[in-house]
Design a protein around this motif. Structure first.
Motif, PDB file in Angstrom:
ATOM      1  N   PRO A  46     -16.209  -7.015  14.833  1.00 17.79           N
ATOM      2  CA  PRO A  46     -15.547  -6.382  13.688  1.00 17.79           C
ATOM      3  C   PRO A  46     -14.036  -6.202  13.902  1.00 17.79           C
ATOM      4  O   PRO A  46     -13.247  -6.425  12.990  1.00 17.79           O
ATOM      5  CB  PRO A  46     -16.248  -5.032  13.545  1.00 17.79           C
ATOM      6  CG  PRO A  46     -17.580  -5.236  14.180  1.00 17.79           C
ATOM      7  CD  PRO A  46     -17.340  -6.203  15.312  1.00 17.79           C
ATOM      8  N   GLN A  47     -13.653  -5.835  15.118  1.00 15.62           N
ATOM      9  CA  GLN A  47     -12.235  -5.684  15.421  1.00 15.62           C
ATOM     10  C   GLN A  47     -11.520  -7.031  15.341  1.00 15.62           C
ATOM     11  O   GLN A  47     -10.404  -7.128  14.823  1.00 15.62           O
ATOM     12  CB  GLN A  47     -12.037  -5.098  16.823  1.00 15.62           C
ATOM     13  CG  GLN A  47     -12.370  -3.637  16.928  1.00 15.62           C
ATOM     14  CD  GLN A  47     -12.108  -3.145  18.336  1.00 15.62           C
ATOM     15  OE1 GLN A  47     -12.888  -3.401  19.244  1.00 15.62           O
ATOM     16  NE2 GLN A  47     -11.015  -2.445  18.515  1.00 15.62           N
ATOM     17  N   MET A 100      -7.802 -11.020   9.937  1.00 17.53           N
ATOM     18  CA  MET A 100      -7.381 -10.787   8.561  1.00 17.53           C
ATOM     19  C   MET A 100      -5.925 -10.332   8.519  1.00 17.53           C
ATOM     20  O   MET A 100      -5.131 -10.833   7.722  1.00 17.53           O
ATOM     21  CB  MET A 100      -8.301  -9.745   7.910  1.00 17.53           C
ATOM     22  CG  MET A 100      -7.939  -9.347   6.492  1.00 17.53           C
ATOM     23  SD  MET A 100      -6.792  -7.937   6.374  1.00 17.53           S
ATOM     24  CE  MET A 100      -7.589  -6.692   7.341  1.00 17.53           C
ATOM     25  N   THR A 101      -5.548  -9.397   9.389  1.00 19.26           N
ATOM     26  CA  THR A 101      -4.164  -8.906   9.362  1.00 19.26           C
ATOM     27  C   THR A 101      -3.186  -9.992   9.818  1.00 19.26           C
ATOM     28  O   THR A 101      -2.084 -10.091   9.284  1.00 19.26           O
ATOM     29  CB  THR A 101      -3.989  -7.629  10.205  1.00 19.26           C
ATOM     30  OG1 THR A 101      -4.305  -7.886  11.559  1.00 19.26           O
ATOM     31  CG2 THR A 101      -4.858  -6.495   9.677  1.00 19.26           C
ATOM     32  N   ASN A 130     -11.137  -8.130  11.726  1.00 19.49           N
ATOM     33  CA  ASN A 130     -10.092  -7.322  11.092  1.00 19.49           C
ATOM     34  C   ASN A 130      -8.710  -7.763  11.561  1.00 19.49           C
ATOM     35  O   ASN A 130      -7.783  -7.901  10.753  1.00 19.49           O
ATOM     36  CB  ASN A 130     -10.314  -5.836  11.384  1.00 19.49           C
ATOM     37  CG  ASN A 130      -9.355  -4.981  10.599  1.00 19.49           C
ATOM     38  OD1 ASN A 130      -8.256  -4.694  11.066  1.00 19.49           O
ATOM     39  ND2 ASN A 130      -9.755  -4.592   9.406  1.00 19.49           N
ATOM     40  N   SER A 131      -8.560  -8.014  12.858  1.00 13.26           N
ATOM     41  CA  SER A 131      -7.273  -8.476  13.382  1.00 13.26           C
ATOM     42  C   SER A 131      -6.920  -9.858  12.835  1.00 13.26           C
ATOM     43  O   SER A 131      -5.753 -10.132  12.531  1.00 13.26           O
ATOM     44  CB  SER A 131      -7.299  -8.511  14.913  1.00 13.26           C
ATOM     45  OG  SER A 131      -7.420  -7.206  15.429  1.00 13.26           O
TER      46      SER A 131
END
Length: 86
Positions: A44-45, A51-52, A48-49
């Motif tokens: 998940p991290q 995506m950013t 998310n990273s």
């Protein structure tokens, strides 16, 4: 198997693209296996990273969301009903 011509810019691009994504998956798997914080799930991290990083690289929120949605929608076809690769 497809034969690639490294003198063909499109073939060279496709090989580079495939290699980048393969290495990303392999590197994440290695980090997952050695994660010193088992209560903090890596994937998940990482997503998310990713995506950013995509947003910081200039992709729009809509492009990113559509790409993730399309990938999730295609997962059953690729995984052929298996939860995890054997």
């Amino acid at each position: 198997m497809t034969d690639f011509d490294l003198n063909n810019p499109q073939d060279a691009w496709q090989l580079k693209y495939s290699d980048v994504l393969w290495r990303f998956g392999q590197d994440l798997q290695a980090l997952h296996r050695t994660n010193p914080w088992p209560d903090q799930h890596l994937l998940p991290q990482a997503i998310n990273s990713l995506m950013t990083e995509l947003w910081d690289a200039g992709f729009s929120q809509t492009e990113i969301r559509d790409a993730f949605d399309a990938a999730i929608a295609d997962m059953p076809r690729y995984a052929a009903g298996q939860e995890r690769r054997p």
